[in-house]
Motif scaffolding. Sequence first.
Motif, PDB file in Angstrom:
ATOM      1  N   GLU A  98      -6.036  -3.489   4.029  1.00 19.47           N
ATOM      2  CA  GLU A  98      -5.267  -4.192   3.005  1.00 19.47           C
ATOM      3  C   GLU A  98      -4.361  -3.170   2.324  1.00 19.47           C
ATOM      4  O   GLU A  98      -4.607  -1.957   2.415  1.00 19.47           O
ATOM      5  CB  GLU A  98      -6.213  -4.783   1.946  1.00 19.47           C
ATOM      6  N   LEU A  99      -3.335  -3.652   1.624  1.00 22.95           N
ATOM      7  CA  LEU A  99      -2.599  -2.749   0.745  1.00 22.95           C
ATOM      8  C   LEU A  99      -3.615  -2.130  -0.217  1.00 22.95           C
ATOM      9  O   LEU A  99      -4.493  -2.822  -0.721  1.00 22.95           O
ATOM     10  CB  LEU A  99      -1.552  -3.524  -0.062  1.00 22.95           C
ATOM     11  N   ASP A 116      -9.325   5.341   2.736  1.00 24.08           N
ATOM     12  CA  ASP A 116      -7.869   5.200   2.701  1.00 24.08           C
ATOM     13  C   ASP A 116      -7.270   5.619   4.029  1.00 24.08           C
ATOM     14  O   ASP A 116      -7.796   6.514   4.705  1.00 24.08           O
ATOM     15  CB  ASP A 116      -7.280   6.083   1.599  1.00 24.08           C
ATOM     16  N   LEU A 117      -6.164   5.000   4.402  1.00 25.47           N
ATOM     17  CA  LEU A 117      -5.429   5.474   5.573  1.00 25.47           C
ATOM     18  C   LEU A 117      -4.466   6.572   5.139  1.00 25.47           C
ATOM     19  O   LEU A 117      -4.076   6.654   3.971  1.00 25.47           O
ATOM     20  CB  LEU A 117      -4.665   4.332   6.247  1.00 25.47           C
ATOM     21  N   LYS A 118      -4.115   7.420   6.091  1.00 22.66           N
ATOM     22  CA  LYS A 118      -3.171   8.489   5.815  1.00 22.66           C
ATOM     23  C   LYS A 118      -1.799   7.885   5.526  1.00 22.66           C
ATOM     24  O   LYS A 118      -1.437   6.867   6.126  1.00 22.66           O
ATOM     25  CB  LYS A 118      -3.087   9.377   7.058  1.00 22.66           C
ATOM     26  N   GLN A 120       1.534   7.640   6.387  1.00 19.81           N
ATOM     27  CA  GLN A 120       2.370   8.035   7.527  1.00 19.81           C
ATOM     28  C   GLN A 120       3.791   7.517   7.349  1.00 19.81           C
ATOM     29  O   GLN A 120       4.497   7.253   8.316  1.00 19.81           O
ATOM     30  CB  GLN A 120       1.725   7.535   8.841  1.00 19.81           C
ATOM     31  N   GLY A 121       4.164   7.366   6.087  1.00 21.06           N
ATOM     32  CA  GLY A 121       5.524   6.911   5.809  1.00 21.06           C
ATOM     33  C   GLY A 121       5.610   5.410   5.888  1.00 21.06           C
ATOM     34  O   GLY A 121       6.178   4.859   6.815  1.00 21.06           O
ATOM     35  N   GLU A 123       3.504   1.756   3.896  1.00 19.49           N
ATOM     36  CA  GLU A 123       2.664   1.286   2.806  1.00 19.49           C
ATOM     37  C   GLU A 123       1.394   2.129   2.708  1.00 19.49           C
ATOM     38  O   GLU A 123       0.941   2.704   3.685  1.00 19.49           O
ATOM     39  CB  GLU A 123       2.282  -0.176   3.072  1.00 19.49           C
ATOM     40  N   LEU A 125      -2.434   2.090   2.583  1.00 13.96           N
ATOM     41  CA  LEU A 125      -3.407   1.122   3.068  1.00 13.96           C
ATOM     42  C   LEU A 125      -4.833   1.645   2.913  1.00 13.96           C
ATOM     43  O   LEU A 125      -5.074   2.838   2.917  1.00 13.96           O
ATOM     44  CB  LEU A 125      -3.140   0.824   4.551  1.00 13.96           C
TER      45      LEU A 125
ATOM     46  N   LYS B  57       0.557  -9.628  -0.444  1.00 10.12           N
ATOM     47  CA  LYS B  57       0.856  -9.734   0.974  1.00 10.12           C
ATOM     48  C   LYS B  57      -0.174  -8.973   1.801  1.00 10.12           C
ATOM     49  O   LYS B  57      -0.947  -8.184   1.264  1.00 10.12           O
ATOM     50  CB  LYS B  57       2.274  -9.194   1.256  1.00 10.12           C
ATOM     51  N   ALA B  59      -0.749  -6.175   4.966  1.00  6.33           N
ATOM     52  CA  ALA B  59      -0.036  -4.980   5.394  1.00  6.33           C
ATOM     53  C   ALA B  59       0.997  -5.336   6.462  1.00  6.33           C
ATOM     54  O   ALA B  59       0.818  -6.304   7.207  1.00  6.33           O
ATOM     55  CB  ALA B  59      -1.029  -3.957   5.931  1.00  6.33           C
ATOM     56  N   ASP B 116      -3.718   7.241  11.540  1.00  6.69           N
ATOM     57  CA  ASP B 116      -4.732   8.205  11.117  1.00  6.69           C
ATOM     58  C   ASP B 116      -5.328   7.777   9.785  1.00  6.69           C
ATOM     59  O   ASP B 116      -4.639   7.197   8.945  1.00  6.69           O
ATOM     60  CB  ASP B 116      -4.117   9.593  10.956  1.00  6.69           C
ATOM     61  N   LEU B 117      -6.602   8.113   9.575  1.00 13.03           N
ATOM     62  CA  LEU B 117      -7.191   7.904   8.264  1.00 13.03           C
ATOM     63  C   LEU B 117      -6.900   9.128   7.399  1.00 13.03           C
ATOM     64  O   LEU B 117      -6.655  10.225   7.912  1.00 13.03           O
ATOM     65  CB  LEU B 117      -8.699   7.662   8.357  1.00 13.03           C
ATOM     66  N   LYS B 118      -6.926   8.920   6.097  1.00  8.83           N
ATOM     67  CA  LYS B 118      -6.702  10.010   5.164  1.00  8.83           C
ATOM     68  C   LYS B 118      -7.861  10.983   5.243  1.00  8.83           C
ATOM     69  O   LYS B 118      -9.011  10.561   5.451  1.00  8.83           O
ATOM     70  CB  LYS B 118      -6.604   9.418   3.754  1.00  8.83           C
ATOM     71  N   ASP B 119      -7.583  12.258   5.100  1.00  7.68           N
ATOM     72  CA  ASP B 119      -8.641  13.263   5.072  1.00  7.68           C
ATOM     73  C   ASP B 119      -9.306  13.199   3.705  1.00  7.68           C
ATOM     74  O   ASP B 119      -8.771  13.675   2.716  1.00  7.68           O
ATOM     75  CB  ASP B 119      -8.030  14.647   5.326  1.00  7.68           C
ATOM     76  N   GLN B 120     -10.487  12.550   3.638  1.00  8.11           N
ATOM     77  CA  GLN B 120     -11.167  12.421   2.346  1.00  8.11           C
ATOM     78  C   GLN B 120     -12.358  13.376   2.284  1.00  8.11           C
ATOM     79  O   GLN B 120     -13.363  13.108   1.631  1.00  8.11           O
ATOM     80  CB  GLN B 120     -11.585  10.954   2.130  1.00  8.11           C
ATOM     81  N   ARG B 158       1.102   1.586  15.244  1.00  5.92           N
ATOM     82  CA  ARG B 158       2.160   1.631  14.231  1.00  5.92           C
ATOM     83  C   ARG B 158       3.514   1.405  14.892  1.00  5.92           C
ATOM     84  O   ARG B 158       4.438   2.182  14.769  1.00  5.92           O
ATOM     85  CB  ARG B 158       2.137   2.962  13.473  1.00  5.92           C
TER      86      ARG B 158
END
Lengths: 515, 515
Positions: A98-99, A116-118, A120-121, A123, A125, B57, B59, B116-120, B158
């Motif tokens: 989701e956002l 969280d998603l990275k 990547q330029g 939204e 997410l 909305k 994503a 990619d997922l965020k590096d958490q 993507r």
Amino acid sequence: MEDKAQIQEAIKSQGEVVRKLKSEKASKEQIDEEVAKLLELKAQLGGDDGKNQFVLKTAKGTRDYNPKQMAIREKVFSTIVSCFKRHGAETIDTPVFELKETLTGKYGEDSKLIYDLKDQGGELLSLRYDLTVPFARYLAMNKITNIKRYHIAKVYRRDNPAMTRGRYREFYQCDFDIAGQYDPMIPDAECLKIVYEILSELELGDFRIKVNDRRILDGMFAVCGVPDDKFRTICSTVDKLDKMPWEEVKKEMVTEKGLSEEAADQIGQYVSMQGGKDLAERLLGDQKMSRSKTACAGLSDIKLLFSYLELFRVTDKVVFDLSLARGLDYYTGIIYEAILTQTGVAPPPSGAQNGASAEEGVSVGSVAGGGRYDGLVGMFDPKSRKVPCVGVSIGIERIFSIMEQKAEASAVRVRTTEVQVMVASAQKNLLEERLKLVTALWDAGIKAEVTYKKNPKLLSQLQHCEESGIPLVAILGEQELKDGVVKLRVVSTREEVDVSREELIGEIKRRTSEA
Amino acid sequence: MEDKAQIQEAIKSQGEVVRKLKSEKASKEQIDEEVAKLLELKAQLGGDDGKNQFVLKTAKGTRDYNPKQMAIREKVFSTIVSCFKRHGAETIDTPVFELKETLTGKYGEDSKLIYDLKDQGGELLSLRYDLTVPFARYLAMNKITNIKRYHIAKVYRRDNPAMTRGRYREFYQCDFDIAGQYDPMIPDAECLKIVYEILSELELGDFRIKVNDRRILDGMFAVCGVPDDKFRTICSTVDKLDKMPWEEVKKEMVTEKGLSEEAADQIGQYVSMQGGKDLAERLLGDQKMSRSKTACAGLSDIKLLFSYLELFRVTDKVVFDLSLARGLDYYTGIIYEAILTQTGVAPPPSGAQNGASAEEGVSVGSVAGGGRYDGLVGMFDPKSRKVPCVGVSIGIERIFSIMEQKAEASAVRVRTTEVQVMVASAQKNLLEERLKLVTALWDAGIKAEVTYKKNPKLLSQLQHCEESGIPLVAILGEQELKDGVVKLRVVSTREEVDVSREELIGEIKRRTSEA
């Protein structure tokens, strides 16, 4: 390859050196030195083909499901979905992410567990944390004010995994929710009926469904002298009563949360109470409790709820329990949680034998939970229009764990395919005939297999049937082809009978529909 | 609220001012000035309740499925799963994310499309890009050398979404794969048989399955004088032949990729060829092509494949097509792709009417594809042990789009629930009786609904049945209660009949199993 084999041999013997030193309790220095040699050897091997450095695993807290686990999972899902459909639910699906802002501010302290998603330029997410918030977003976005829906999908939490107890970072939720403005407690009671039906049908042993109401908790906090701004934090401490004895919970309230000892003791008296409709009636007459309008509204609804639960014939498993708090921020009314009470099925959470839940035997933890959340959809609506909702989420991973253990313990083998017949041959050069026959079977809708070898051994074909539980074998040989028949063999009895090609399909259908 | 309505009114009229100026092609300065006023008004409204700034909305490139879409989706899945099961497949599941390194180096140029997922603070993770790489990782990790499995799950890319044409960033794949060392082309042929069965059963109109082999492509490039290091890049240009005419493809080869005009022309001759077994035979005798051992191995296998396809009775839809290239890096042998050839079902990709695919009418794009990948599992195995694999992936989103359009066009209403009977009442104060009756029905396994109101109107209860296609209504009234009966109403005919309480369950089952 020679070199590689030599290094592997060296690793093996060096490994034994290390093990020997450890078993002899040699000095740390000595062990470290030999371990270093071992690592160097391993690095040589790694450098050799580069593949050894690769970590072959799934992400932390996640797992694959093998075919056997899938067979069990599908059986559980089918029971649950049947129940949801029996109660007239539709189903929807939402994206796995989701956002980020959609999830923001919905989960209180647990927000830190969101993936969280990275960036990547595009939204920002996040992976969904539950199915309730996406459901509320869906209702607001589509201006739906009325729906009864179920949703079975995976959710994601960066929690500390405890995989042997069925706690994962990726796990399924099976949610059933009723949205709409209705007369009080009727949909709420149906949610409890559904939990009752599902837990009964899955045959997981005895269970209890604890019920409480956020308004009763809030009212109780008020009359016990908890300051308004401490309701939430005290509530989350009460929530720990299923894992901690009262003494520890009280200590946390007083020393960590700064509550007066007196207030804590008053709370202690209430949260030890359990009962049914009678308890709700008694508390409505309770001098202190009746001072809170909020509490009284909750108590009246509990009374009404129990009257519907009687009609639904589920009161034998439902307990009004003032210690039930539940963590999520968005609940506004009734809340509930189902626990299995049978011992020995799965390891209990530590400390469960003490404290409030002691009477119920050793708890294996919550397997379902939910409640009413009348404000959540409004948080997404530009005009803050409210859509009252109540729902339940079945905590399926713990149920899988239990079902898997049961399957392991049982003598019955879990089949992972549904193949009815194997097309086999005893002689060479019959691949074409086998392929022709299996085509005829497939085209007639029969589940059939054939070995992908030109000249397979009959024994290996029969063994495959034994291993995967295929009940019938259609055997082709020169003689059978000449006679226009197929030898149909029953795997379990080894009985064989010649069947004409015309009658074969009917015969297979007859024999496998019987089973 | 007063204020808010006034601001909204002001926004509306200011919006008209801006539109008017634009239509009159007023000066940029003038328009900007009025737009600034508009934005300020909107900000006032946003500041008022804070909710208006929230973007409601899903994503980008993703969507929700509503109950109607889910009903269609489940029907499609059920057809596909039946086919996979008929062919003896087991099923597995893998996590939605993998360690990033698991996906690295598997997708060539497309790697940039991986989420990619965020590096958490933990492992580096990526959402799966397909189901094939996780499958190979699963096989290597569990040392499985033999399996026939299907996997239906969402994958993430993507990519530039084109949602009206069924191209999403989150979409389902339905994969069937056979892993194991077998005699050549038998499992490969079964994959094509499966595509044939599924596309026939879904009744999507006419289709073609194009077949080629990576070895034939490589051999063709070699004999046409493509330098070794340009095979991959020229191959990816050939892959565009289904979207671009030959002239453009040639231009890209010569001007962008630096291939000689002569080599390009030679390729052009081959990639226009289509046929069956006969074409493979002809090319085996082709002076130039027969110089490449690789090509000959591929051509012999195509011949063998077609002989099995004849036995499977699917050659009427399969074409050996030398222009088929397919993008993914991991294919090593046979490759295939299915396209729908019927016009007018979905908008065609631009340019499809020209060029190589013109003979087949307007293509709606690929709906299934796959091939052999004998090296992929070895990339995960510490000892590089190979597990030969062949598989197919059904591109389900395009199929959904077509099925949805068909459902829209058809007069038949899609039911989103399976409710058999609605328990209703014509009079007031019968909630308890309704709840008792619906409990009896649920407990007997009947799919039943009841309105969550104390005193609902009969008309609204009947309307709900009409809208959601519920075939029966069990009506309770004072008289019926006195007589120990229920009035059973058939919604479609409005016929009503009194049924005794004892016979009710049997009667509902009888009537709804007939339908």
